[in-house]
Design an enzyme around this catalytic site. Structure first.
Site, PDB file in Angstrom:
ATOM      1  N   SER A 209       0.884  -1.417   0.003  1.00  0.00           N
ATOM      2  CA  SER A 209      -0.064  -0.080  -0.089  1.00  0.00           C
ATOM      3  C   SER A 209       0.778   1.150   0.048  1.00  0.00           C
ATOM      4  CB  SER A 209      -0.869   0.002   1.363  1.00  0.00           C
ATOM      5  OG  SER A 209      -1.975  -0.955   1.187  1.00  0.00           O
ATOM      6  N   HIS A 272      -0.251   3.997   4.573  1.00  0.00           N
ATOM      7  CA  HIS A 272      -1.175   4.694   3.509  1.00  0.00           C
ATOM      8  C   HIS A 272      -0.627   6.169   3.599  1.00  0.00           C
ATOM      9  CE1 HIS A 272      -3.126   0.750   4.491  1.00  0.00           C
ATOM     10  NE2 HIS A 272      -3.772   1.072   3.314  1.00  0.00           N
TER      11      HIS A 272
END
Length: 325
Positions: A209, A272
Site C-alpha cells: 500500500s 497509507h
C-alpha cells in the site's frame, strides 16, 4: 495551310502546311492534380477516411500508437504531448511495474497454496511467521522495511493493490519510464514502514500500500499542477476519482485498525498516509514535469533532502527511541 480547331485550313507563317497543336501548358500549370483527387490516398494507394487523424506519413495508427495517444491525454498537458508522441513506443514495455506485480502475486500464491493455511481468502499463520513481514520485534532485520510489500493478508488485499498499481503504474511508466516510477514506488514503501515504526511502533505491516499510495500521490499532484492545461472534464474526473478512492480506503484502514474485533495481529494503517505524502513530494517532482532535467530543478533537491532527513530521523528513532521491544 492547316486545319484549325474548327476544321478550317490554316496557313503557317511562310505559306507552308503544318500540324496544329493546341496550347495547354498555361492551363495545366493552374491545375493541382491533388485537388482533382476525390479522396486523399496513402502511399499504397488506399483512401484515408480522415487524413487529419492519421500519423505522419499517411500511415494508419496501430493499437500501440492509439494507446500512446490516449495515455498522453491522461498524463500530460497539451504542450508536452507532441514531444512525447514523437518518441513514444511500447518497447520496452513498462517492465518495472509488471515485474513487481508478478513478484507480489507469486509470493501471495506461495503462502496461499504451498504454506499450510486454514483458508486462503484471508491468510493468517503463514504471513505472520514470514521473514518478509515487517514486525517491530524484528526491526533489526533491515530488509523487512522493504520486503513487507511482497506479503499480503488476503485476496481482497492483493487484488486491490495490484489493480491500482497496474492502472496507474503502466501509464506513468510509459511516460516517465521505469527508473522514475520505481524510485517513487520504493520511496513510498520505505516511507510507509519507517513512518509506521515511528507513529504506530507496536504494529506489524504487510502489503504494498505504501508504494501504491506513492503512485496515487504523484498522479494526484500531476492532475492538480497541470489542471489548467488538461481537458477540464478529464481533470475534474481524475481528481474526484482519487479523492473518493483515498477517502474510502482510509476509512476501511481506520476501521480495521481501531474498530475491528479481529483478535489477530493489528496491521498498521500509517503506511497509507506516509506513502501518499512521499508521492506528493518525490512523485510531484518526477511526475508533474515531462522532458525536463531534474538535477537543475531546486524542487528536486528540496524533496530529496527532506526525504533523506526523514529516513535518518527514522533510523535514529528505531535504534535509540522506539518503545517496541
Amino acid at each position: 495551310m492547316r486545319l484549325g480547331p474548327s476544321g478550317a485550313i490554316c496557313t503557317l507563317p511562310g505559306g507552308g502546311l503544318g500540324e496544329y497543336r493546341p496550347r495547354t501548358d498555361t492551363v495545366m500549370e493552374d491545375i493541382d492534380i491533388e485537388q482533382q483527387e476525390p479522396l486523399p490516398v496513402d502511399r499504397d494507394g488506399r483512401p484515408l477516411r480522415n487524413a487529419g487523424d492519421e500519423p505522419d506519413g499517411g500511415r494508419k495508427m496501430g493499437c500501440c500508437e492509439k494507446f500512446q495517444r490516449s495515455v498522453s491525454k491522461w498524463m500530460l498537458p497539451a504542450d508536452a504531448r507532441s514531444k512525447y508522441l514523437e518518441r513514444a513506443n511500447c518497447c520496452p514495455p513498462p517492465i518495472f511495474i509488471i515485474l513487481i506485480s508478478i513478484a507480489e502475486l507469486a509470493v501471495f500464491i506461495y503462502y496461499a497454496v504451498w504454506k499450510p493455511q486454514k483458508q486462503w481468502v484471508t491468510l493468517d499463520e503463514g504471513i505472520w511467521k514470514s521473514r518478509l513481514t515487517y514486525k517491530p520485534e524484528y526491526r533489526q532485520e533491515a530488509w523487512r522495511f522493504i520486503s513487507y510489500m511482497f506479503v499480503h493478508a488476503g485476496v481482497e488485499h492483493i487484488v486491490g493493490n495490484l489493480v491500482m498499481q497496474l492502472l496507474l503504474g503502466i501509464p506513468l511508466e510509459l511516460v516517465h519510464k521505469g527508473f522514475e516510477v520505481g524510485m517513487v514506488y520504493l520511496a513510498g514503501v520505505l516511507a510507509g514502514s519507517l513512518a509506521s515504526s515511528i507513529f504506530d511502533p507496536l504494529s506489524a505491516l504487510v502489503g504494498a500500500s505504501g508504494g501504491v499510495y506513492a503512485l496515487i500521490g504523484g498522479y494526484f499532484m500531476n492532475a492538480v499542477v497541470n489542471f489548467r492545461e488538461m481537458i477540464p472534464l478529464l481533470g475534474v474526473f481524475r481528481i474526484l476519482a482519487i479523492v473518493i478512492f483515498v477517502a474510502t480506503d482510509f476509512g476501511f484502514a481506520f476501521y480495521r485498525r481501531f474498530a475491528s474485533d479481529d483478535a489477530g495481529m493489528k496491521v498498521s494503517f500509517v503506511a497509507h498516509f506516509a506513502g501518499i505524502v512521499a508521492g506528493m513530494t518525490i512523485g510531484y517532482v518526477f511526475f508533474s514535469a515531462y522532458n525536463k532535467k531534474l538535477l537543475k530543478d531546486p524542487r528536486f533537491w528540496l524533496c530529496i533532502l527532506g526525504y533523506v532527513a526523514f529516513v535518518i530521523f527514522a533510523v535514529v528513532f528505531n535504534i535509540f527511541l522506539t518503545p517496541a521491544t
